[in-house]
Write an enzyme that holds these catalytic residues in place. Structure first.
Site, PDB file in Angstrom:
ATOM      1  NE  ARG A  40      -4.611  -0.878  -0.719  1.00 33.73           N
ATOM      2  CZ  ARG A  40      -4.600  -1.434  -0.996  1.00 33.73           C
ATOM      3  NH1 ARG A  40      -3.924  -2.155  -1.805  1.00 33.73           N
ATOM      4  NH2 ARG A  40      -5.651  -2.169  -1.281  1.00 33.73           N
ATOM      5  CG  HIS A 100      -3.288   0.321  -6.604  1.00 31.60           C
ATOM      6  ND1 HIS A 100      -3.984   0.645  -5.547  1.00 31.60           N
ATOM      7  CD2 HIS A 100      -3.160  -0.614  -6.783  1.00 31.60           C
ATOM      8  CE1 HIS A 100      -3.913   0.094  -4.814  1.00 31.60           C
ATOM      9  NE2 HIS A 100      -3.869  -1.501  -5.557  1.00 31.60           N
TER      10      HIS A 100
END
Ligand code: NDP
Ligand code: OXD
Length: 314
Positions: free
Chosen positions: A229, A277
Site C-alpha cells: 500500500r 496499482h
C-alpha cells in the site's frame, strides 16, 4: 436475500452479471439503485461512497473486492458485521508475477540496458551476480508474501521474510516484529513490501528503514519494491534515498495518493519504475465465485473465511 454492489471506480456490471448467474437466488443490486435498503444483507464493496454502508440497517456481511481493506476501514459508521477480504489463487498468482518480474528487472539491470539501448551502447555490466548471490527480503508473509517467497526460492534467491508474528518456512529466514526488523533489513539487497496499510505500518518505508538495508550486496545499492500500500511508504524519503545513493532503484505500484500526481518527482526519476496499482488486479469472475461460495457457507451455518481482524486492521 439482496446483495448491493458499490465498487467505486471499478465497473459493477461484470460483478452484477457474474453474481446473478451463480444460481444462488441472490437479488443483486448496484449502487445507487438500492431499492428497499432493508432487504440488503450483503455488500460487495471497493471504495464505496463515504458513509454509504452505514445506511444499510440489515447488513450481515461486507465483502471487499480486493485483498486490502483499508478503503473500508476508514468509512464512517462502518457497520459492526464481518468484513471478508478477497483471497484467491488468481490474485496470488498475479502478485507473485509482479514480484518476480521486478526482482529480476533490477537484478538483471534492465533499467541500465534500456538506457543503453536508447544510445545504441553494447555494454555488458561486469560481475553479473547469479540469483543465489542476492538476498531478497519480503515484508509481509500473509497470503501474498508466502506465495512470493516460494517462487523467489525456486529462482534461487536467498530469501527472508518479515511479519508481525514469527513464522517458520522451509528455506526462508523468518524475522518478526520490531526486534526482527533490523537484522532482516541488514541482510536484504532487494526489499519487497507486501504489507497492508494499518496504523502499525503507515510510513514504515522511510529514511530510517531504507538506511538499514544491506550496503555490501552485489548490486550498486539496495532496491525497494512496494506493491502493498502507498501509505506504507514516504515518497519524499524514497526520493532522498535515491538521490543520495542510499537506494539504487525502486519499483512502485502503490502511492501515498492515487492516482500519482503529475507533479510527483517520481515520474521523471530514472531509477524508478511506476505501475498504476495493478500489480495484482481482482479478476471479476473469481470475485463472483468467491463471494457466492462465502455466502453459501454463511447461509449453511459454516464460518466465513478470511474475516478481517478489526483490531489489527487487516
Ligand atoms: P495478509 O493479511 O494475508 O498478510 C499481511 C501480512 O502483513 C501478514 O504476514 C502480517 O503479519 C503482516 N503484517 C501486518 N501488519 C504488520 C506489522 N505491523 N508488522 C509486520 N508485519 C505486519 O494480506 P495479503 O498477503 O493477502 O495482502 C497484503 C496486502 O497486499 C493487502 O493488504 C493489500 O494492501 C496489498 N495488495 C496490493 C495489490 C496491488 O495490486 N498492489 C493487490 C492485492 C493486495 P502476520 O502474518 O504476523 O499476521
Ligand atoms: C487489493 C488491491 O487490495 O488490488 O486487492 O489493491
Amino acid at each position: 436475500m439482496a446483495l448491493l454492489i458499490a465498487s467505486g471506480p471499478i465497473k459493477p456490471e461484470p460483478f452484477a452479471e457474474g453474481l446473478s448467474s451463480m444460481g444462488n437466488a441472490l437479488d443483486v443490486r448496484v449502487w445507487p439503485e438500492t431499492g428497499d435498503v432493508t432487504d440488503i444483507r450483503y455488500a460487495l464493496a471497493w471504495k464505496p461512497p463515504e458513509g454509504m454502508l452505514a445506511t444499510l440497517p440489515n447488513l450481515e456481511v461486507i465483502f471487499s473486492v480486493g485483498a486490502g481493506v483499508d478503503h473500508l476501514l476508514t468509512q464512517s459508521g462502518l457497520p459492526d458485521v464481518p468484513l471478508v477480504r478477497f483471497v484467491d489463487p488468481n490474485l496470488t498468482m498475479r502478485m507473485s508475477e509482479y514480484v518476480c518480474l521486478h526482482v529480476l528487472t533490477h537484478h538483471r539491470r534492465m533499467l541500465d540496458y534500456a538506457e543503453n539501448k536508447k544510445q545504441k551502447i553494447w555494454k555488458e555490466w561486469e560481475k553479473q551476480p547469479a540469483a543465489n548471490e542476492l538476498r531478497v527480503g519480503v515484508m509481509g508473509l500473509g497470503v501474498l508474501g508466502l506465495d512470493a517467497v516460494e517462487k523467489l526460492k525456486i529462482m534461487g534467491y536467498q530469501v527472508a521474510g518479515w511479519s508481525r508474528s514469527q513464522k517458520q518456512i522451509n528455506g526462508v529466514d523468518c524475522f518478526a516484529g520490531e526486534k526482527g526488523q533490523k537484522p532482516f533489513l541488514a541482510r536484504t539487497d532487494i526489499l519487497v513490501c507486501l504489507l497492508p496499510h494499518t496504523a502499525g505500518t503507515e510510513g514504515m518505508l522511510n529514511t530510517e528503514l531504507i538506511s538499514g538495508l544491506a550496503k555490501d550486496g552485489p548490486l550498486p545499492g539496495p532496491v525497494l519494491i512496494n506493491a502493498g500500500r502507498g501509505k506504507v511508504q514516504v515518497e519524499a524519503d524514497i526520493l532522498d534515498a535515491l538521490d543520495s545513493d542510499t537506494l539504487w532503484a525502486a519499483s512502485l505500484d502503490v502511492f501515498e495518493n492515487e492516482p500519482l500526481s503529475a507533479k510527483s518527482q517520481l515520474w521523471a526519476h530514472p531509477r524508478v519504475i511506476i505501475t498504476p496499482h495493478n500489480a495484482s488486479i481482482s479478476d471479476d469472475q473469481a470475485v463472483c465465485r468467491y463471494v457466492a461460495d462465502q455466502i453459501a457457507r454463511y447461509e449453511n451455518g459454516d464460518a466465513l473465511e478470511n474475516v478481517v481482524d478489526l483490531k489489527q486492521g487487516y
